[in-house]
Design a protein around this motif. Structure first.
Motif, PDB file in Angstrom:
ATOM      1  N   VAL A 150       0.899  -1.305   0.187  1.00 16.46           N
ATOM      2  CA  VAL A 150      -0.027  -0.038   0.114  1.00 16.46           C
ATOM      3  C   VAL A 150       1.022   1.088  -0.031  1.00 16.46           C
ATOM      4  CG1 VAL A 150      -1.564   1.419   1.185  1.00 16.46           C
ATOM      5  CG2 VAL A 150      -1.951  -1.056   1.286  1.00 16.46           C
ATOM      6  N   PHE A 151       1.854   1.392   0.894  1.00 21.55           N
ATOM      7  CA  PHE A 151       2.767   2.246   0.879  1.00 21.55           C
ATOM      8  C   PHE A 151       3.560   2.540  -0.353  1.00 21.55           C
ATOM      9  CE2 PHE A 151       1.815   2.112   5.501  1.00 21.55           C
ATOM     10  CZ  PHE A 151       1.893   3.284   5.917  1.00 21.55           C
ATOM     11  N   GLU A 152       4.153   1.379  -0.798  1.00 22.41           N
ATOM     12  CA  GLU A 152       4.865   1.534  -2.105  1.00 22.41           C
ATOM     13  C   GLU A 152       3.860   1.827  -3.364  1.00 22.41           C
ATOM     14  OE1 GLU A 152       7.679  -1.268  -4.800  1.00 22.41           O
ATOM     15  OE2 GLU A 152       6.404  -2.185  -3.492  1.00 22.41           O
ATOM     16  N   ASP A 153       2.734   1.635  -3.374  1.00 23.27           N
ATOM     17  CA  ASP A 153       1.799   2.217  -4.254  1.00 23.27           C
ATOM     18  C   ASP A 153       1.553   3.730  -4.099  1.00 23.27           C
ATOM     19  OD1 ASP A 153      -0.335   2.315  -6.195  1.00 23.27           O
ATOM     20  OD2 ASP A 153      -1.946   2.263  -4.763  1.00 23.27           O
ATOM     21  N   LEU A 154       1.382   4.127  -3.087  1.00 23.49           N
ATOM     22  CA  LEU A 154       1.155   5.724  -2.518  1.00 23.49           C
ATOM     23  C   LEU A 154       2.331   6.372  -3.133  1.00 23.49           C
ATOM     24  CD1 LEU A 154      -0.547   5.623   0.878  1.00 23.49           C
ATOM     25  CD2 LEU A 154      -1.517   6.505  -1.209  1.00 23.49           C
ATOM     26  N   GLN A 155       3.592   5.788  -2.835  1.00 22.55           N
ATOM     27  CA  GLN A 155       4.998   6.442  -3.145  1.00 22.55           C
ATOM     28  C   GLN A 155       5.100   6.766  -4.549  1.00 22.55           C
ATOM     29  OE1 GLN A 155       8.011   4.629  -1.262  1.00 22.55           O
ATOM     30  NE2 GLN A 155       7.525   5.374   0.709  1.00 22.55           N
ATOM     31  N   ASN A 156       4.270   6.003  -5.305  1.00 19.57           N
ATOM     32  CA  ASN A 156       4.441   5.912  -6.953  1.00 19.57           C
ATOM     33  C   ASN A 156       3.409   6.863  -7.480  1.00 19.57           C
ATOM     34  OD1 ASN A 156       6.631   4.177  -7.029  1.00 19.57           O
ATOM     35  ND2 ASN A 156       5.300   2.453  -7.050  1.00 19.57           N
ATOM     36  N   ARG A 157       2.519   7.400  -6.761  1.00 19.83           N
ATOM     37  CA  ARG A 157       1.365   8.096  -7.090  1.00 19.83           C
ATOM     38  C   ARG A 157       1.860   9.498  -6.947  1.00 19.83           C
ATOM     39  NH1 ARG A 157      -4.210   5.713  -4.472  1.00 19.83           N
ATOM     40  NH2 ARG A 157      -4.041   3.765  -4.938  1.00 19.83           N
ATOM     41  N   GLU A 158       1.279  10.696  -7.812  1.00 23.49           N
ATOM     42  CA  GLU A 158       1.848  12.022  -7.869  1.00 23.49           C
ATOM     43  C   GLU A 158       0.711  13.123  -7.051  1.00 23.49           C
ATOM     44  OE1 GLU A 158       4.238  12.814  -9.538  1.00 23.49           O
ATOM     45  OE2 GLU A 158       4.869  10.726 -10.539  1.00 23.49           O
ATOM     46  N   GLY A 159       1.385  14.014  -6.789  1.00 17.61           N
ATOM     47  CA  GLY A 159       0.579  15.045  -6.080  1.00 17.61           C
ATOM     48  C   GLY A 159       0.023  15.011  -4.587  1.00 17.61           C
ATOM     49  N   LEU A 160       0.787  13.968  -3.995  1.00 15.97           N
ATOM     50  CA  LEU A 160       0.296  13.799  -2.564  1.00 15.97           C
ATOM     51  C   LEU A 160       1.284  14.790  -1.785  1.00 15.97           C
ATOM     52  CD1 LEU A 160       0.707  10.147  -1.985  1.00 15.97           C
ATOM     53  CD2 LEU A 160      -1.199  11.382  -2.842  1.00 15.97           C
ATOM     54  N   LEU A 212      16.731  -2.125   8.226  1.00 14.78           N
ATOM     55  CA  LEU A 212      18.205  -2.259   7.585  1.00 14.78           C
ATOM     56  C   LEU A 212      18.409  -1.313   6.344  1.00 14.78           C
ATOM     57  CD1 LEU A 212      19.152  -6.009   7.776  1.00 14.78           C
ATOM     58  CD2 LEU A 212      19.675  -4.173   9.227  1.00 14.78           C
ATOM     59  N   GLY A 213      17.206  -0.659   6.105  1.00 14.21           N
ATOM     60  CA  GLY A 213      17.187   0.346   5.024  1.00 14.21           C
ATOM     61  C   GLY A 213      17.202  -0.211   3.602  1.00 14.21           C
ATOM     62  N   HIS A 214      16.855  -1.375   3.505  1.00 12.39           N
ATOM     63  CA  HIS A 214      16.810  -1.958   2.441  1.00 12.39           C
ATOM     64  C   HIS A 214      14.994  -2.046   1.739  1.00 12.39           C
ATOM     65  CE1 HIS A 214      20.856  -3.281   2.623  1.00 12.39           C
ATOM     66  NE2 HIS A 214      20.518  -3.979   3.588  1.00 12.39           N
ATOM     67  N   GLY A 215      15.021  -2.204   0.585  1.00 14.29           N
ATOM     68  CA  GLY A 215      13.351  -2.414   0.272  1.00 14.29           C
ATOM     69  C   GLY A 215      12.804  -0.880   0.318  1.00 14.29           C
ATOM     70  N   ILE A 216      11.583  -0.791   0.490  1.00 16.73           N
ATOM     71  CA  ILE A 216      10.824   0.314   0.645  1.00 16.73           C
ATOM     72  C   ILE A 216      11.395   1.156   1.982  1.00 16.73           C
ATOM     73  CG2 ILE A 216       8.848  -0.659   1.981  1.00 16.73           C
ATOM     74  CD1 ILE A 216       6.855   1.276   0.693  1.00 16.73           C
ATOM     75  N   ILE A 217      11.558   2.699   1.511  1.00 20.13           N
ATOM     76  CA  ILE A 217      11.938   3.440   2.697  1.00 20.13           C
ATOM     77  C   ILE A 217      10.640   4.533   3.093  1.00 20.13           C
ATOM     78  CG2 ILE A 217      14.345   2.902   1.991  1.00 20.13           C
ATOM     79  CD1 ILE A 217      14.140   5.656   0.652  1.00 20.13           C
ATOM     80  N   PRO A 218      10.903   5.160   4.016  1.00 25.08           N
ATOM     81  CA  PRO A 218       9.759   6.377   4.213  1.00 25.08           C
ATOM     82  C   PRO A 218      10.171   7.494   3.509  1.00 25.08           C
ATOM     83  CG  PRO A 218      11.268   5.823   6.116  1.00 25.08           C
ATOM     84  CD  PRO A 218      11.650   4.889   5.289  1.00 25.08           C
TER      85      PRO A 218
END
Length: 335
Positions: A121-131, A150-156
């Motif tokens: 869900v977060f990865e999808d949101l991060q790929n959206r525009e205008g947030l 560990l800082g790998h994968g999806i990050i904040p």
């Protein structure tokens, strides 16, 4: 079912168990709602565990009910179902994530959060525009436990963007991880928070400071706006002095500068980074920089008796980097 209900043979609990055994869809949800029976409604939604809903309307209906009966895990599992999460409006997802109370829950004992799909869900949101960056940054901090420690994968991503724009926010994390240098102030801070709260704040701050790699002023093409970087650093150092944490802050600044993204190329640092290090000329900044450069080399492995060719290659590379800047940046070259 209507005949069974109207017969009066079964109590509300038994009727609810029958409803829970039926096919889960919007028609069933609306039927339960139409009964206008608070006991049946509450029992139904507190024990409903099927989250594989395939249409947006059903998800929205279910989420509102789970929110009503304090089931945050059910909410997250429902909105994260792959076939519908990308159909949900950004405003709806953000509103739910903002309002969700993670401190109160009425989940059945066997219900567990599906971390993998919620991360999607977060990865999808991060790929959206205008947030909105600030709103998303607050949400990412709230759900920090979902991101890889560990800082790998999806990050904040949005939280990092907010920190890179706000020195005071960076200092908040420094304050949460490290006590002040002054012993009297240290005792006051220890007494300020419940030990468990302090532990959680410290762990979150450690995760952020250990992985934050968005150098202020960094552009998409890898260049850095020197003024933006130096203004941010100077403000952070000023706040560090005011908050009695100058030494550790300098070390964290050094670590951050050493995280410059090399985009798959051999390790190097652009002139802006070298200029900044030379200008600061702080032993603690250099210490943090040196340690992070060392840590970026990761571990090595080789067969027995193969010799130290890896170390020799690295020594040659770093000596070459030092030779290139020893005239213009002698202190950095010495590091």
């Amino acid at each position: 079912f209507e005949k069974i209900r109207k017969s009066g043979t079964y109590d509300d609990t038994t009727l609810t168990q029958m409803l829970l055994a039926l096919k889960i869809d919007l028609e069933l949800f609306e039927y339960v709602d139409s009964l206008k029976n608070d006991d049946i409604e509450e029992t139904f939604w507190k024990n409903q565990n099927w989250h594989m809903l395939n249409d947006e309307e059903s998800v929205v209906f279910a989420v509102e009910k789970y929110m009503k009966f304090n089931r945050p895990i059910a909410v997250l599992n429902t909105i994260s179902h792959l076939r519908v999460s990308r159909k949900l409006e950004s405003d709806f997802l953000i509103k739910i994530l903002e309002e969700l109370d993670l401190s109160i829950e009425n989940e059945p004992k066997h219900v567990r959060l599906d971390h993998h799909f919620v991360r999607d869900v977060f990865e999808d949101l991060q790929n959206r525009e205008g947030l909105d960056i600030d709103r998303m940054a607050q949400i990412e901090y709230k759900f920090l436990f979902l991101f890889d420690r560990l800082g790998h994968g999806i990050i904040p991503k949005y939280l990092y963007q907010a920190i890179a724009k706000a020195p005071s926010l960076y200092m908040d994390f420094v304050k949460n991880q490290f006590f002040p240098d002054d012993d009297d102030l240290r005792e006051k801070e220890i007494a300020k928070y419940d030990p468990q709260v302090r532990k959680q704040l410290g762990e979150n701050a450690y995760y952020i400071l250990s992985n934050f790699n968005l150098i202020p002023g960094l552009q998409a093409d890898g260049t850095i706006t020197a003024k933006e970087l130096n203004t941010w650093i100077d403000e952070v150092r000023k706040l560090a002095i005011e908050n009695h944490r100058p030494l550790v802050t300098d070390r964290k600044i050094g670590e951050l500068l050493a995280r410059y993204p090399n985009q798959g190329e051999p390790l190097f640092f652009p002139e802006v980074i070298c200029d900044t290090l030379e200008r600061l000329n702080s032993k603690d900044v250099y210490f943090g920089f040196r340690m992070q450069v060392f840590n970026r080399q990761s571990f090595t492995s080789r067969p027995a008796g193969s010799g130290g060719f890896i170390e020799r290659d690295r020594a040659e590379h770093f000596n070459s980097l030092a030779d290139d800047i020893k005239i213009t940046h002698p202190n950095v070259a010495a590091v």
